[in-house]
Design an enzyme around this catalytic site. Structure first.
Site, PDB file in Angstrom:
ATOM      1  N   GLN A  20       0.523  -1.729   0.119  1.00  0.00           N
ATOM      2  CA  GLN A  20      -0.234  -0.552   0.250  1.00  0.00           C
ATOM      3  C   GLN A  20       0.727   1.308  -0.161  1.00  0.00           C
ATOM      4  OE1 GLN A  20      -3.278   0.015  -0.375  1.00  0.00           O
ATOM      5  NE2 GLN A  20      -3.638  -2.219   0.510  1.00  0.00           N
ATOM      6  N   GLU A  71      -4.876 -15.252  -3.010  1.00  0.00           N
ATOM      7  CA  GLU A  71      -5.142 -14.070  -3.742  1.00  0.00           C
ATOM      8  C   GLU A  71      -4.547 -14.771  -4.868  1.00  0.00           C
ATOM      9  OE1 GLU A  71      -3.777 -10.655  -4.372  1.00  0.00           O
ATOM     10  OE2 GLU A  71      -2.661 -11.481  -5.885  1.00  0.00           O
ATOM     11  N   ASP A  83     -11.640  -7.681  -0.480  1.00  0.00           N
ATOM     12  CA  ASP A  83     -10.939  -6.732  -0.540  1.00  0.00           C
ATOM     13  C   ASP A  83     -10.786  -6.543  -2.117  1.00  0.00           C
ATOM     14  OD1 ASP A  83      -9.568  -3.818  -0.822  1.00  0.00           O
ATOM     15  OD2 ASP A  83      -7.831  -4.796   0.734  1.00  0.00           O
ATOM     16  N   CYS A  94     -12.460  -0.074  -3.242  1.00  0.00           N
ATOM     17  CA  CYS A  94     -11.552   1.248  -3.550  1.00  0.00           C
ATOM     18  C   CYS A  94     -12.152   1.877  -5.303  1.00  0.00           C
ATOM     19  CB  CYS A  94     -10.132   0.626  -3.989  1.00  0.00           C
ATOM     20  SG  CYS A  94     -10.576  -0.082  -5.656  1.00  0.00           S
TER      21      CYS A  94
HETATM   22  N1  SAH Z   1      -5.754  -6.839   0.668  1.00  0.00           N
HETATM   23  C1  SAH Z   1      -4.891  -6.687   0.006  1.00  0.00           C
HETATM   24  C2  SAH Z   1      -4.664  -6.035  -2.200  1.00  0.00           C
HETATM   25  C3  SAH Z   1      -5.759  -5.214  -2.068  1.00  0.00           C
HETATM   26  S1  SAH Z   1      -5.787  -5.403  -4.174  1.00  0.00           S
HETATM   27  C4  SAH Z   1      -3.719  -5.362   0.596  1.00  0.00           C
HETATM   28  O1  SAH Z   1      -4.784  -4.686   1.053  1.00  0.00           O
HETATM   29  O2  SAH Z   1      -3.058  -4.375   0.493  1.00  0.00           O
HETATM   30  C5  SAH Z   1      -6.361  -6.927  -4.278  1.00  0.00           C
HETATM   31  C6  SAH Z   1      -5.615  -7.575  -5.278  1.00  0.00           C
HETATM   32  O3  SAH Z   1      -6.529  -8.842  -5.601  1.00  0.00           O
HETATM   33  C7  SAH Z   1      -4.534  -8.098  -5.375  1.00  0.00           C
HETATM   34  O4  SAH Z   1      -3.448  -8.403  -4.693  1.00  0.00           O
HETATM   35  C8  SAH Z   1      -4.643  -9.176  -6.949  1.00  0.00           C
HETATM   36  O5  SAH Z   1      -3.821  -9.182  -7.886  1.00  0.00           O
HETATM   37  C9  SAH Z   1      -5.988  -9.527  -6.255  1.00  0.00           C
HETATM   38  N2  SAH Z   1      -6.598 -10.067  -7.661  1.00  0.00           N
HETATM   39  C10 SAH Z   1      -8.036 -10.105  -8.164  1.00  0.00           C
HETATM   40  N3  SAH Z   1      -8.424 -10.582  -8.636  1.00  0.00           N
HETATM   41  C11 SAH Z   1      -8.594 -11.384  -8.130  1.00  0.00           C
HETATM   42  C12 SAH Z   1      -9.310 -12.663  -8.123  1.00  0.00           C
HETATM   43  N4  SAH Z   1     -10.162 -13.144  -9.022  1.00  0.00           N
HETATM   44  N5  SAH Z   1      -8.829 -14.047  -7.177  1.00  0.00           N
HETATM   45  C13 SAH Z   1      -8.170 -13.220  -6.067  1.00  0.00           C
HETATM   46  N6  SAH Z   1      -7.817 -12.254  -6.390  1.00  0.00           N
HETATM   47  C14 SAH Z   1      -7.580 -11.492  -6.991  1.00  0.00           C
END
Ligand code: SAH
Length: 457
Positions: free
Chosen positions: A289, A339, A387, A414
């Site tokens: 972040q 993830e 998220d 977001c």
């Molecule tokens: N929760 C984390 C990251 C949030 S960003 C934090 O706060 O740092 C959203 C994340 O979702 C990214 O890391 C992206 O790679 C992942 N992502 C995107 N599509 C996805 C899916 N279909 N299944 C699992 N993860 C996914």
């Protein structure tokens, strides 16, 4: 149906009153009910505008003269930053920005989500909304025979030179200026995008807000970074807090910043940072972040809404490098993180070890496939955290949540529009949107993050 001719013409100059803002924070004025969108105009303002583009149902315009100025308007600190440097809302006071972001969340939730009976708290802003970013990634080029590094002009590849950034942390600004000077002193040629020759393409800097550690990465077209030893020696002599210097090679003709190969040329592969009591090792290519102060605020809220007692099984969907997962693990019986990016899970596993945490498990894959598979195996969540990226949750995941019936869902988002869409689905599936807390993670930009608490009715 009668076809109506738009009431304005291209290049026409008219006087209007602004009523509202679009989701991109342009002002909206109406002529006979027909909306005109004008960048940088604020609600309540009276102004003369020039029509720049006319469509069937709406038009665009440009501000010519403001006759009645909104109390929420302020002097722009830097026009370059307003246009290209990620500070599009500089013309609004910070109070005004927070109010407008709240309005935007409210509009999405009520109009798209059709949710009227929830609490939307005021946006949590920053005490000092400048110099908040812990990561900088700048393109390098040449202009009039001079080495420049900064940001791309909007929708172009022309580089605007920058010395210090209004939103980067001060330590990064300081190291960046020194690195720029040293590149000039040691004759490191900028890359020329058009001719695809030269050396240095990008400079990336990152700092750990709570550790003071700094990372630098030089991204070159060439296999070699010229005068590498001298460069490293000078940098580390001046900045002992630079704990990692890496060199990444990207020899392709591409807009992608990084190439495949990264090697350490000084110190460690990682720098560290902490969020609350959790320590993170961050490598050159890791996601982390960018606003650490507000990240803490956001995660604390997520944890508060999760209301964990220590007995719960929790799932953290879209977990990235496990930042929220590790936060939750402190208060839960067991947390499962999922993830899609394998490297992020490598980081997550390393961060688990770094903190001596034992009650988490990670899976690489799509949340919408992995969580239904867990559910099939009778692994059920009492509390589920999501998220997702801007496009929101996959419908298959929302369906599994509705079937699995976790007592609480915490939704970190977001994008208010996709959040509102997904909340509607969860509401129809038996959940109540208890409260929404918007957090300003990116002051002066049009972005707003939200944490939402949902409970099973
Ligand atoms: N929760 C984390 C990251 C949030 S960003 C934090 O706060 O740092 C959203 C994340 O979702 C990214 O890391 C992206 O790679 C992942 N992502 C995107 N599509 C996805 C899916 N279909 N299944 C699992 N993860 C996914």
């Amino acid at each position: 149906m009668t076809k109506r001719k738009p009431p304005v013409e291209k290049n026409e100059t008219i006087d209007v009153v602004f009523e509202d803002l679009t989701h991109e924070f342009s002002g909206v004025a109406k002529v006979e009910g027909y909306p005109i969108f004008v960048p940088k105009a604020l609600p309540g303002e009276k102004a003369t505008i020039k029509i720049t583009k006319v469509n069937k149902n709406f038009a665009f315009g440009r501000l010519m003269e403001i006759h009645e100025v909104s109390p929420e308007r302020q002097e722009v600190v830097s026009e370059d930053f307003a246009q290209f440097g990620g500070c599009q809302l500089q013309h609004m006071t910070y109070e005004g920005q927070l109010k407008a972001k709240h309005e935007q969340v409210k509009n999405a939730i009520t109009r798209i989500g059709n949710i009227k009976d929830t609490v939307i708290h005021p946006v949590i802003g920053m005490e000092n909304p400048w110099h908040y970013r812990n990561k900088m990634q700048v393109p390098v080029g040449m202009k009039d025979g001079k080495f420049i590094a900064g940001f791309y002009r909007e929708r172009s590849h022309e580089i605007v030179d920058m010395n210090t950034s209004l939103i980067q942390s001060e330590d990064i600004n300081e190291v960046f200026q020194a690195v720029k000077e040293l590149c000039i002193r040691f004759h490191i040629q900028p890359y020329n995008e058009e001719k695809h020759n030269g050396v240095l393409r990008h400079i990336m800097l990152r700092s750990g807000q709570n550790t003071g550690e700094v990372m630098i990465c030089f991204i070159t077209k060439t296999k070699k970074l010229p005068n590498e030893e001298m460069l490293v020696q000078e940098i580390t002599k001046r900045f002992p807090n630079v704990k990692s210097i890496t060199h990444n090679v990207n020899s392709k003709r591409t807009n992608v910043i990084f190439g495949e190969e990264t090697r350490v040329i000084h110190g460690s592969e990682y720098i560290h940072d902490t969020i609350g009591d959790i320590k993170f090792a961050i490598s050159t290519r890791s996601f982390y972040q960018v606003n650490p102060t507000q990240t803490k605020v956001l995660y604390d809220k997520a944890l508060e809404y999760a209301q964990l007692t220590g007995e719960e099984t929790v799932m953290d969907a879209y977990c990235g490098i496990g930042t929220i997962t590790l936060f939750l693990a402190q208060k839960a019986k067991k947390v499962y993180g999922v993830e899609i990016v394998p490297e992020a899970i490598d980081d997550a596993i390393r961060n688990v070890a770094l903190n001596g945490i034992t009650n988490v498990e990670f899976a690489v894959g799509e949340a919408e496939k992995v969580i239904p598979a867990w559910y099939e195996e009778d692994i059920k969540a009492d509390t589920l955290v999501v998220d997702p990226p801007r496009k929101g949750c996959d419908e298959a995941l929302l369906k599994t949540i509705i079937d699995m019936k976790p007592k609480r869902v915490v939704y970190v988002s977001c994008n208010p529009a996709t959040l509102a869409r997904d909340l509607r689905i969860l509401e129809d599936g038996g959940y109540k949107t208890e409260q929404i807390q918007p957090v300003d993670m990116f002051p002066h930009t049009t972005h707003v993050e939200c944490v939402v608490e949902l409970t099973l009715r």
